[in-house]
Design a protein around this motif. Structure first.
Motif, mmCIF file in Angstrom:
data_model
loop_
_atom_site.group_PDB
_atom_site.id
_atom_site.type_symbol
_atom_site.label_atom_id
_atom_site.label_comp_id
_atom_site.label_asym_id
_atom_site.label_seq_id
_atom_site.Cartn_x
_atom_site.Cartn_y
_atom_site.Cartn_z
ATOM 1 N N ASN A 1 0.822 -1.208 0.000
ATOM 2 C CA ASN A 1 0.000 0.000 0.000
ATOM 3 C C ASN A 1 0.856 1.259 0.000
ATOM 4 O O ASN A 1 0.527 2.253 -0.652
ATOM 5 C CB ASN A 1 -0.984 -0.002 1.171
ATOM 6 C CG ASN A 1 -0.347 -0.261 2.521
ATOM 7 O OD1 ASN A 1 0.596 -1.041 2.649
ATOM 8 N ND2 ASN A 1 -0.866 0.366 3.561
ATOM 9 N N ALA A 2 1.988 1.241 0.720
ATOM 10 C CA ALA A 2 2.897 2.382 0.697
ATOM 11 C C ALA A 2 3.545 2.531 -0.672
ATOM 12 O O ALA A 2 3.672 3.647 -1.203
ATOM 13 C CB ALA A 2 3.962 2.221 1.773
ATOM 14 N N MET A 3 3.965 1.416 -1.268
ATOM 15 C CA MET A 3 4.601 1.476 -2.583
ATOM 16 C C MET A 3 3.612 1.911 -3.658
ATOM 17 O O MET A 3 4.005 2.535 -4.648
ATOM 18 C CB MET A 3 5.224 0.126 -2.924
ATOM 19 C CG MET A 3 6.448 -0.220 -2.075
ATOM 20 S SD MET A 3 7.756 1.031 -2.151
ATOM 21 C CE MET A 3 8.206 0.918 -3.889
ATOM 22 N N GLU B 1 13.091 1.727 -4.728
ATOM 23 C CA GLU B 1 13.526 0.352 -4.988
ATOM 24 C C GLU B 1 15.024 0.282 -5.240
ATOM 25 O O GLU B 1 15.676 -0.715 -4.912
ATOM 26 C CB GLU B 1 12.744 -0.230 -6.157
ATOM 27 C CG GLU B 1 11.267 -0.431 -5.833
ATOM 28 C CD GLU B 1 10.536 -1.294 -6.852
ATOM 29 O OE1 GLU B 1 11.230 -1.990 -7.608
ATOM 30 O OE2 GLU B 1 9.303 -1.261 -6.868
ATOM 31 N N ASP B 2 15.594 1.332 -5.820
ATOM 32 C CA ASP B 2 17.032 1.338 -6.089
ATOM 33 C C ASP B 2 17.858 1.314 -4.808
ATOM 34 O O ASP B 2 18.949 0.725 -4.781
ATOM 35 C CB ASP B 2 17.407 2.581 -6.908
ATOM 36 C CG ASP B 2 17.012 2.446 -8.369
ATOM 37 O OD1 ASP B 2 16.693 1.321 -8.801
ATOM 38 O OD2 ASP B 2 17.009 3.478 -9.070
ATOM 39 N N GLY C 1 15.742 -2.808 -0.112
ATOM 40 C CA GLY C 1 15.792 -4.252 -0.286
ATOM 41 C C GLY C 1 14.433 -4.796 -0.664
ATOM 42 O O GLY C 1 13.410 -4.103 -0.556
ATOM 43 N N HIS C 2 14.416 -6.052 -1.105
ATOM 44 C CA HIS C 2 13.177 -6.665 -1.574
ATOM 45 C C HIS C 2 12.948 -7.973 -0.814
ATOM 46 O O HIS C 2 13.431 -9.031 -1.237
ATOM 47 C CB HIS C 2 13.242 -6.893 -3.078
ATOM 48 C CG HIS C 2 13.346 -5.614 -3.857
ATOM 49 N ND1 HIS C 2 14.544 -4.949 -4.036
ATOM 50 C CD2 HIS C 2 12.392 -4.854 -4.460
ATOM 51 C CE1 HIS C 2 14.328 -3.850 -4.736
ATOM 52 N NE2 HIS C 2 13.040 -3.765 -5.005
ATOM 53 N N PRO C 3 12.247 -7.910 0.296
ATOM 54 C CA PRO C 3 12.047 -9.106 1.122
ATOM 55 C C PRO C 3 11.179 -10.135 0.416
ATOM 56 O O PRO C 3 10.233 -9.789 -0.305
ATOM 57 C CB PRO C 3 11.353 -8.552 2.370
ATOM 58 C CG PRO C 3 10.628 -7.329 1.881
ATOM 59 C CD PRO C 3 11.531 -6.740 0.842
ATOM 60 N N THR C 4 11.489 -11.393 0.624
ATOM 61 C CA THR C 4 10.756 -12.484 -0.024
ATOM 62 C C THR C 4 9.831 -13.224 0.946
ATOM 63 O O THR C 4 8.767 -13.695 0.556
ATOM 64 C CB THR C 4 11.732 -13.488 -0.638
ATOM 65 O OG1 THR C 4 12.630 -13.955 0.387
ATOM 66 C CG2 THR C 4 12.551 -12.838 -1.748
ATOM 67 N N VAL D 1 9.177 -3.103 -0.057
ATOM 68 C CA VAL D 1 10.569 -2.661 -0.019
ATOM 69 C C VAL D 1 10.969 -2.362 1.418
ATOM 70 O O VAL D 1 10.219 -1.732 2.165
ATOM 71 C CB VAL D 1 10.782 -1.399 -0.889
ATOM 72 C CG1 VAL D 1 12.212 -0.876 -0.745
ATOM 73 C CG2 VAL D 1 10.482 -1.700 -2.349
ATOM 74 N N THR D 2 12.156 -2.816 1.797
ATOM 75 C CA THR D 2 12.743 -2.444 3.085
ATOM 76 C C THR D 2 13.801 -1.380 2.827
ATOM 77 O O THR D 2 14.577 -1.476 1.869
ATOM 78 C CB THR D 2 13.371 -3.658 3.776
ATOM 79 O OG1 THR D 2 14.343 -4.263 2.909
ATOM 80 C CG2 THR D 2 12.309 -4.695 4.112
ATOM 81 N N ILE D 3 13.839 -0.359 3.678
ATOM 82 C CA ILE D 3 14.697 0.779 3.389
ATOM 83 C C ILE D 3 15.147 1.434 4.687
ATOM 84 O O ILE D 3 14.396 1.466 5.670
ATOM 85 C CB ILE D 3 13.941 1.800 2.489
ATOM 86 C CG1 ILE D 3 14.855 2.926 2.012
ATOM 87 C CG2 ILE D 3 12.710 2.349 3.202
ATOM 88 C CD1 ILE D 3 14.199 3.810 0.945
ATOM 89 N N LEU D 4 16.377 1.919 4.713
ATOM 90 C CA LEU D 4 16.820 2.717 5.838
ATOM 91 C C LEU D 4 15.987 3.999 5.886
ATOM 92 O O LEU D 4 15.691 4.590 4.841
ATOM 93 C CB LEU D 4 18.305 3.063 5.714
ATOM 94 C CG LEU D 4 19.290 1.896 5.845
ATOM 95 C CD1 LEU D 4 20.722 2.396 5.676
ATOM 96 C CD2 LEU D 4 19.130 1.186 7.181
#
Length: 383
Positions: free
Chosen positions: A51-53, A66-67, A70-73, A102-105
């Motif tokens: 929903n955030a993306m 995304e660049d 990270g992309h959690p599975t 997406v995971t992000i700092l």
């Protein structure tokens, strides 16, 4: 006819910057006030669920996110001995939602938003705290004041509620940080370790991989709030509590960036009966702060900014006779169910973690990817 053209935004956090970007692109005049001297990056990292993306994609920022993210599975839950108890296929959820996770700092997310804000030529007035008594003056000079000033010390929430609608301490601490991963997490799974079948100890350790061998993490346990205790004592207790936990936890605790550490006494809000009065509104954590166990704090802040801009733009395009109070009430009614659900889910998850139970997470085993995707994308379908 209601004619909203000038918007003052108090707070340059996620919801504040997102709203400023979206509103300026729609032709509104926007000014942003921030109490700090620069963009805050409190919080180690953020998981941006679909929903955030979705919102970030509409803002044209998803590729930048995304660049650097990270992309959690998977999201996998373990006991303190490393025995897996449940698993959620995040890629299946993403497919059902039609967008990614997406995971992000946190400072990377804030940097992307700040750069986008500068691109639309909105300047932030830093070192400019807005006291509650100043809000009446500000609202005379603009059409709409929007409080995006956070869960703990929101001047706008205090303006709207005589009692301040104070945030509530939920009885547990989070120590957060950023670490270099030394163990193999090639599948990019979010790891959630829990121990809660001891009446004296209820603890949790979460590890979220990003990219480039980095992760952000949180160590949590039930405790009384003591702000006078030195930070070093809290960090020492963390190492003591988790010293016998699995190797992946030890790797994180042995390789963190000391400057990234932060101790947080975790608060949230009860669902509130309204978010506005006349031309003053609050959104994001100021309005509906949820516990981090909801996983939806940043996500709901972004949704708020998107939906509010849609409401304002729709009103302007249709030249409706709707007055401002009705418009803001309509926005509240659109959002209150979903934000309250996030608050309730956060508390229920915390109760499961920080209470003595033999079954680690009954709810996580029962919810399907389809149910989760429906929950997250509610209100975004067809937009």
């Amino acid at each position: 006819m209601n004619n909203i053209r000038k918007i003052a935004i108090i707070g340059a956090g996620i919801s504040g910057m997102a709203l400023a970007i979206l509103a300026k692109r729609k032709g509104f005049q926007v000014c942003v006030y921030e109490r700090n001297h620069n963009i805050s990056s409190i919080g180690a990292g953020v998981t941006l669920w679909p929903n955030a993306m979705f919102v970030l994609e509409k803002m044209g920022l998803s590729h930048k996110i995304e660049d650097v993210g990270g992309h959690p599975t998977f999201m996998r839950q373990f006991d303190k001995n490393g025995v897996q108890k449940s698993s959620l296929d995040i890629e299946e959820v993403n497919a059902l939602c039609g967008t990614s996770s997406v995971t992000i700092l946190r400072h990377h997310l804030m940097k992307v938003l700040h750069e986008a804000l500068e691109d639309v030529d909105v300047k932030i007035h830093f070192n400019h705290p807005i006291a509650t008594k100043e809000i009446d003056k500000i609202r005379e000079d603009v059409d709409l004041v929007v409080g995006c000033d956070g869960r703990m010390n929101s001047s706008v929430r205090q303006y709207l509620y005589a009692d301040g609608a104070s945030p509530l301490y939920q009885g547990f601490i989070n120590i957060i940080g950023i670490s270099k991963l030394t163990s193999n997490m090639s599948d990019q799974a979010i790891q959630d370790y829990r121990f809660n079948n001891d009446k004296e100890k209820q603890e949790r350790f979460g590890i979220v991989p990003i990219k480039d061998g980095l992760c952000f993490w949180a160590a949590a346990w039930r405790t009384d709030m003591n702000k006078k205790r030195p930070l070093s004592d809290w960090y020492q207790e963390m190492h003591q509590r988790f010293r016998l936990w699995p190797t992946s936890v030890q790797n994180v605790l042995n390789n963190y960036d000391k400057a990234s550490l932060n101790r947080i006494f975790v608060h949230d809000l009860d669902p509130l009966p309204y978010w506005n009065k006349e031309n003053v509104l609050m959104i994001g954590d100021a309005a509906h702060a949820a516990l981090p166990t909801s996983g939806q704090g940043a996500c709901q802040a972004l949704e708020d900014a998107w939906h509010l801009t849609q409401c304002l733009d729709k009103e302007g395009n249709q030249k409706s006779e709707m007055d401002l109070h009705c418009l803001l009430t309509q926005f509240f009614q659109k959002r209150i169910s979903k934000t309250s659900t996030a608050q309730i889910i956060g508390r229920q998850a915390a109760q499961q973690i920080f209470s003595a139970q033999t079954e680690p997470d009954i709810a996580a085993k029962r919810i399907s990817a389809r149910q989760l995707s429906h929950l997250w994308m509610q209100g975004l379908e067809g937009i």
